[in-house]
Design a protein around this motif. Structure first.
Motif, short mmCIF file in Angstrom:
data_model
loop_
_atom_site.label_atom_id
_atom_site.label_comp_id
_atom_site.label_asym_id
_atom_site.label_seq_id
_atom_site.Cartn_x
_atom_site.Cartn_y
_atom_site.Cartn_z
N PHE A 98 0.85 -1.19 0.00
CA PHE A 98 0.00 0.00 0.00
C PHE A 98 0.88 1.23 0.00
O PHE A 98 1.69 1.43 0.91
N LYS A 99 0.74 2.04 -1.03
CA LYS A 99 1.58 3.23 -1.21
C LYS A 99 3.04 2.82 -1.23
O LYS A 99 3.47 2.02 -2.03
N ASP A 100 3.82 3.37 -0.29
CA ASP A 100 5.26 3.06 -0.29
C ASP A 100 5.64 2.04 0.77
O ASP A 100 6.82 1.89 1.11
N SER A 101 4.68 1.36 1.35
CA SER A 101 4.99 0.40 2.41
C SER A 101 4.08 -0.81 2.29
O SER A 101 3.20 -0.87 1.43
N ASP A 102 4.32 -1.77 3.16
CA ASP A 102 3.50 -2.98 3.21
C ASP A 102 2.74 -3.01 4.52
O ASP A 102 3.30 -2.72 5.58
N ILE A 103 1.48 -3.35 4.47
CA ILE A 103 0.69 -3.52 5.68
C ILE A 103 0.38 -5.00 5.86
O ILE A 103 0.31 -5.76 4.90
N VAL A 104 0.23 -5.40 7.11
CA VAL A 104 -0.03 -6.81 7.43
C VAL A 104 -1.54 -7.05 7.43
O VAL A 104 -2.29 -6.29 8.05
N VAL A 105 -1.96 -8.07 6.72
CA VAL A 105 -3.36 -8.47 6.73
C VAL A 105 -3.44 -9.96 7.02
O VAL A 105 -2.51 -10.71 6.73
N LYS A 106 -4.53 -10.36 7.61
CA LYS A 106 -4.74 -11.79 7.89
C LYS A 106 -5.74 -12.31 6.87
O LYS A 106 -6.82 -11.73 6.69
N THR A 107 -5.37 -13.39 6.20
CA THR A 107 -6.29 -14.00 5.25
C THR A 107 -7.01 -15.17 5.93
O THR A 107 -6.42 -15.91 6.71
N TYR A 108 -8.29 -15.30 5.63
CA TYR A 108 -9.12 -16.40 6.12
C TYR A 108 -9.78 -17.08 4.95
O TYR A 108 -10.01 -16.47 3.91
N SER A 109 -10.10 -18.33 5.15
CA SER A 109 -10.88 -19.03 4.12
C SER A 109 -12.35 -18.68 4.29
O SER A 109 -12.84 -18.43 5.38
N LEU A 110 -13.05 -18.62 3.17
CA LEU A 110 -14.47 -18.32 3.16
C LEU A 110 -15.23 -19.52 3.71
O LEU A 110 -15.18 -20.61 3.15
N ASN A 111 -15.93 -19.32 4.82
CA ASN A 111 -16.62 -20.43 5.47
C ASN A 111 -18.04 -20.58 4.95
O ASN A 111 -18.69 -19.60 4.58
N ASP A 112 -18.50 -21.81 4.97
CA ASP A 112 -19.83 -22.11 4.46
C ASP A 112 -20.91 -21.98 5.52
O ASP A 112 -22.03 -21.54 5.23
N THR A 113 -20.59 -22.38 6.75
CA THR A 113 -21.64 -22.46 7.78
C THR A 113 -21.32 -21.67 9.04
O THR A 113 -22.21 -21.09 9.65
N ILE A 114 -20.05 -21.65 9.47
CA ILE A 114 -19.68 -21.03 10.74
C ILE A 114 -18.81 -19.80 10.47
O ILE A 114 -18.01 -19.79 9.54
N ASN A 115 -18.96 -18.79 11.33
CA ASN A 115 -18.20 -17.53 11.16
C ASN A 115 -18.41 -16.95 9.77
O ASN A 115 -17.47 -16.57 9.08
N LYS A 116 -19.66 -16.86 9.39
CA LYS A 116 -19.99 -16.35 8.07
C LYS A 116 -19.77 -14.84 8.01
O LYS A 116 -20.10 -14.13 8.96
N ALA A 117 -19.22 -14.39 6.92
CA ALA A 117 -19.00 -12.96 6.73
C ALA A 117 -20.34 -12.28 6.41
O ALA A 117 -21.19 -12.85 5.73
N LYS A 118 -20.48 -11.06 6.92
CA LYS A 118 -21.69 -10.28 6.63
C LYS A 118 -21.37 -9.32 5.48
O LYS A 118 -20.57 -8.40 5.65
N LEU A 119 -21.96 -9.57 4.34
CA LEU A 119 -21.65 -8.80 3.13
C LEU A 119 -22.20 -7.37 3.27
O LEU A 119 -23.37 -7.17 3.60
N ILE A 120 -21.35 -6.40 3.01
CA ILE A 120 -21.74 -4.99 3.07
C ILE A 120 -21.88 -4.41 1.67
O ILE A 120 -22.80 -3.66 1.38
N GLU A 121 -20.96 -4.76 0.79
CA GLU A 121 -20.96 -4.23 -0.57
C GLU A 121 -20.45 -5.30 -1.53
O GLU A 121 -19.59 -6.10 -1.17
N GLY A 122 -20.97 -5.31 -2.75
CA GLY A 122 -20.49 -6.26 -3.76
C GLY A 122 -21.07 -7.65 -3.60
O GLY A 122 -22.23 -7.82 -3.24
N ARG A 123 -20.24 -8.65 -3.84
CA ARG A 123 -20.67 -10.04 -3.79
C ARG A 123 -19.56 -10.91 -3.21
O ARG A 123 -18.44 -10.45 -2.98
N PHE A 124 -19.89 -12.18 -3.00
CA PHE A 124 -18.91 -13.13 -2.50
C PHE A 124 -18.01 -13.61 -3.65
O PHE A 124 -18.46 -13.66 -4.81
N PRO A 125 -16.74 -13.99 -3.35
CA PRO A 125 -15.85 -14.49 -4.41
C PRO A 125 -16.35 -15.81 -4.98
O PRO A 125 -16.89 -16.65 -4.26
N GLU A 126 -16.13 -15.98 -6.29
CA GLU A 126 -16.60 -17.18 -6.97
C GLU A 126 -15.46 -18.06 -7.48
O GLU A 126 -15.68 -19.19 -7.89
#
Length: 947
Positions: A98-126
């Motif tokens: 990002f810009k001139d540096s790197d930021i740390v992000v945590k990646t998660y797998s898209l879950n089907d049943t538990i800890n489901k993400a609440k969509l705010i904008e757009g759609r889920f990845p296909e």
């Protein structure tokens, strides 16, 4: 007939004195709204969060293993009693440029049943080239849906972890695990996780799951913060823990099976190679020895032949010349010489074979030794694979889950104090109002008694009057309070818990009935007390006017040099204050209560807001804390400090040992952090130990510990007492408390390394490094932390004090709106009290004020005459309110504290000024209202005889 007359009189009374009726209704409505609304806040806060958790099916338990988790583990956990669903998931900390540096992000797998993400904008990845991102990522970076991002690692790429690293953002979402803005700490980059990114499971190359999410049967209907929920989850948690050893052994066998088989195969091949080499070596050297023996035999024969030839020559030497003899034996000489040359050649060939065999066998042995070393390295690597450790974690490990409950508890503590004060003041106002109403109708009461009406029938009018006003006010208060207060409070906390989408504010009958009952009890009791005196009197006595109070000299009149310098109106004002004692006390108490509430409102903000300022500027001076890996060696750890100090961005650094332990004092016990500093180090540059009241500083010594103030309070300890340190059930030590230090966040016990060594017989295994940086600017710290994490592999994470301090400030900012609500309510109470008492004062003194008008006083002068009394009473009430507010503030602050926090005890001078200013403003507003009421006083009507 009697009843109809009383009913008619009751209706007329309400119509005629609607302002009085309205004042009781409003003050009851305010008190009930405060009580029912604030008491419902905690339940509404928790229900709002619980509905959010349910909507995303937040996991009840999370299972982590040091060797990963398999589908067999998923199946095994799914078969346990009480388990509803189990889902495996992947995660990975990565860098996002990002810009001139790197930021740390945590990646998660898209879950089907538990800890489901609440969509705010757009759609889920296909597909694997798409991702869903944290809304915070879009807010902080400026990325938007449709943009492309690239993921990486500090060293190398993600080819071994992810199939696709160049991703398209197709949507944004929130995650109920991250209800607050904090995203935790990571082990790469600058150590601070900024956001999360959700990827399809198919994008991960990992063979095993990073973690498993578990939900428990039949807990969705329970509130996540209830004891019943915790008990049910605890049972399932114990069931999972019961199979961890078995599953761990199975996983260990799976992980070690292939390398173990390869080692066994290698050992067999090595053993065979050794045996083959030995046999070949023996066979080769045997052949060489056999050839050597043949050569030696031939050499012996040739030597004998040579001797025999020489003997023959010697025998003939006396008879024939030497040349003749040489010619005679020349053929034999040639033949013998040829044999000797052949034998010499055979010797040379045999030596060459020996040397070559020796060289070949040496190379073969080196190869075997190399293979043996490789096998040993394999054995060593295999031995390093430890049996996996399973961690079964509940929701208490989710930072926002715990902090939200603590905020709800603090709100609940406030709700138990403020409404009580409102009800107390409301009861006083109702008592004054109803007493005035009864006094005004003395004659009517006397007539009714003379006509034969019973005491309860007469009192019924006043009781119904107060009851109707109270019930009406209670209904209005409940309807408004249980919707407005929880909404405002929850909405205020959404400043900190930004992803909370739900605000559940149902009506709660329990608090409504409780608040209404309290209100009715207060007003009925006040009304009954107001009626009793006149109802006991005889009718003839009641039908006479009340005997005016005899004038008395006040204390100030005896102080001539002051009294003689006062004008008439000032003397009259002072006499009136002490003449009407009931009004004096009621007004003073009412204003004192309102002033105290205002001070408490501002004081809460001061006390909570000063915590982080004191903690991280005056008491803890480090800018960052470095957490070291568990397997770091002593040599590497000791060498880290000099290396880190070589960086000119670091001003100072020191090692500490920080571990959570159990501390007890008899039956009392608490968990706290044991902090061990190096003896003789410059720990005073990082910590200040002092007394909160006297500011006396303390120093660590070798015969005891320094503990923090809140811990000392919870364990009932004082200086000189003994505290027990429990590292485990078999390792307990009693130590002396040498000092109790000021502290606001967390519990700490400090000691030196020499004292630690004397207790445990070993040096502490230092696990943290404290840093003081050259700058605390965000960009500066991010660069420093990123470089340190890349350069030193033994650094596991870095926590910025400045970042945590900002987080605390953000969290406390959510209290501002709540404090403002309390201040507004206190101001409204002050307004109602002043208006009501001022109105009663004018009604009681209509004839007096009309007389002043008849004597020629202007409306402004009459208003000034009355308002001086109000202003003076307000000032007296404010003085008492300051002392009451300080005491009440201390009580509320102590009540609101949770175990791990001690709020400040500070009320800033400006808060006192603000409180006084608001009270005076309401007094001036009331003066304006009363001015118009005074102007309407009919002189002739007011001067008529009451008879």
């Amino acid at each position: 007939m009697k009843k109809k007359a009383l009913h008619k009189d009751f209706r007329i009374e309400i119509k005629k004195t609607w302002t009085r009726f309205l004042s009781i209704l409003l003050i009851v409505a305010l008190g009930v709204a405060m009580f029912a609304g604030l008491r419902a806040c905690k339940d509404d806060m928790l229900q709002s969060a619980d509905e959010y958790y349910d909507s995303t099916n937040l996991m009840d338990l999370r299972v982590i293993s040091t060797l990963g988790l398999t589908e067999d583990d998923v199946e095994a956990i799914g078969k346990l009693d009480g388990v509803s669903m189990v889902e495996g998931a992947y995660s990975k900390d990565v860098l996002l440029h990002f810009k001139d540096s790197d930021i740390v992000v945590k990646t998660y797998s898209l879950n089907d049943t538990i800890n489901k993400a609440k969509l705010i904008e757009g759609r889920f990845p296909e597909n694997n080239t798409e991702c869903l991102v944290d809304t915070l990522l879009l807010d902080n970076t400026g990325y938007k849906v449709g943009d492309t991002i690239t993921l990486s690692l500090p060293e190398g790429d993600l080819k071994d972890d992810l199939k696709e690293t160049v991703l398209t953002i197709v949507g944004s979402c929130t995650d109920s695990r991250y209800m607050a803005f904090g995203r935790g700490n990571g082990s790469i980059g600058d150590g601070k996780i900024s956001s999360f990114i959700i990827l399809p499971k198919g994008n991960y190359k990992q063979e095993v799951y990073t973690e498993l999410y578990v939900t428990v049967k039949d807990v969705m209907k329970l509130n996540s913060y209830s004891t019943e929920y915790e008990d049910r989850v605890k049972i399932v948690q114990e069931n999972i823990e019961a199979i961890t050893e078995e599953r761990g052994n199975i996983r260990y066998e799976e992980v070690t099976k292939e390398p173990r088989e390869e080692l066994e195969k290698g050992e067999q091949e090595l053993a065979k190679a050794k045996e083959d080499l030995k046999l070949k070596e023996e066979e080769t050297y045997a052949k060489i020895e056999k050839g050597n023996s043949s050569i030696e035999e031939a050499q012996t024969t040739l030597t004998a032949m040579r001797k025999e030839l020489e003997d023959k020559k010697a025998l003939l030497s006396s008879t024939y010349p030497k040349e003749a003899i040489d010619n005679m034996f020349a053929p034999e000489e040639v033949k013998l010489k040829a044999s000797e040359d052949e034998l010499k050649n055979q010797k040379f060939v045999l030596e060459e074979q020996r040397a070559k065999a020796k060289e070949q066998f040496a190379k073969a042995k080196e190869e075997i030794a190399l293979n043996e070393k490789t096998l040993q390295e394999g054995r060593d690597e295999l031995s390093k694979v430890e049996h996996p450790t399973w961690y079964v974690l509940n929701r208490d490990t989710i930072e926002s889950f715990v902090s939200y409950e603590m905020d709800a508890d603090r709100m609940d503590a406030i709700s138990k104090v403020f409404p009580a004060i409102f009800f107390f003041v409301a009861a006083l106002v109702c008592l004054t109002t109803m007493t005035r109403m009864v006094d005004e109708q003395r004659t009517q009461i006397g007539i009714l008694k003379a006509l034969g009406y019973g005491k309860m029938s007469i009192a019924g009018k006043f009781i119904k009057y107060a009851l109707f006003a109270t019930v009406s006010g209670s209904i209005i208060g409940v309807l408004i309070g249980q919707k407005i207060f929880p909404y405002v409070v929850i909405n205020a906390y959404r400043i900190m818990y930004g992803s909370l989408p739900v605000i559940a504010i149902p009506y709660r009958p329990y608090y409504a009935i409780l608040a209404g009952s309290f209100a009715v009890l207060c007003t009925m009791l006040a009304t009954f007390m107001a009626c009793m005196k006149d109802l006991k009197a005889e009718p003839a006595q009641l039908m006479r006017p009340v005997t005016p109070k005899a004038g008395r000299r006040i204390l100030l009149e005896r102080i001539g040099f002051i009294w003689n310098r006062l004008n008439f109106t000032k003397k009259s004002t002072l006499r009136n204050l002490f003449r009407y004692k009931k009004r004096f006390y009621m007004t003073t108490i009412g204003i004192a209560g309102c002033m105290a509430l205002l001070i408490v409102g501002f004081g809460i903000k001061d006390s909570i807001g000063v915590m982080s300022e004191l903690q991280y500027t005056e008491l803890f001076h480090q800018d960052a804390s470095i957490t070291l890996t568990e397997k770091i060696t002593k040599e590497k750890r000791d060498s880290l400090i000099p290396k880190i100090l070589e960086d000119d961005r670091v001003l100072d650094a020191t090692l500490i040992f920080d571990k959570s332990m159990k501390f007890s004092n008899g039956s009392l016990n608490r968990s706290a952090s044991l902090v061990v500093v190096e003896s003789g180090s410059n720990y005073n540059e990082f910590y200040t130990f002092r007394n909160r009241n006297t500011k006396t500083t303390y120093h660590l010594n070798e015969d005891g510990v320094i503990i923090t103030e809140k811990l000392a309070k919870l364990l009932s300890l004082s200086v000189g007492d003994t505290i027990t340190i429990e590292m485990d059930n078999f390792n307990k030590h009693n130590v002396a408390v040498t000092a109790i230090s000021e502290n606001y966040m967390g519990h700490y016990v400090f000691m030196t390394s020499d004292f630690y060594h004397s207790l445990y017989g070993e040096e502490p295994s230092y696990n943290q490094i404290l840093l003081i940086n050259k700058s605390s600017a965000k960009e500066f710290e991010e660069g420093l932390f990123r470089d340190l994490l890349v350069k030193y592999k033994d650094i596991m994470a870095i926590s910025s004090t400045n970042t945590f301090n900002n987080y605390i400030h953000d969290m406390l900012s959510s209290l501002d709106i709540i404090v403002y609500v309390l201040i507004i309510c206190a101001g409204m109470l002050a307004f109602i009290v002043l208006y009501n008492l001022s109105n009663i004062n004018i009604n009681e003194r209509k004839r007096e004020l009309a007389s002043l008008k008849v004597l020629g006083f202007y409306d402004g002068e009459v208003n000034s005459y009355v308002m001086k009394e109000n202003n003076l009473l307000t000032l007296i009430g404010m003085v008492f309110g300051v002392f009451l507010g300080i005491v009440l503030h201390r009580y509320i602050i102590i009540t609101c504290e949770v175990d791990m926090v001690m709020f400040g005890r500070l009320i800033k001078p400006m808060s006192l000024i603000y409180s006084a200013g608001i009270t005076m403003i309401f007094t001036l507003v009331i003066s304006l209202f009363m001015y118009f009421k005074l102007r309407k006083i009919d002189m002739i009507e007011s001067l008529k005889s009451v008879e």
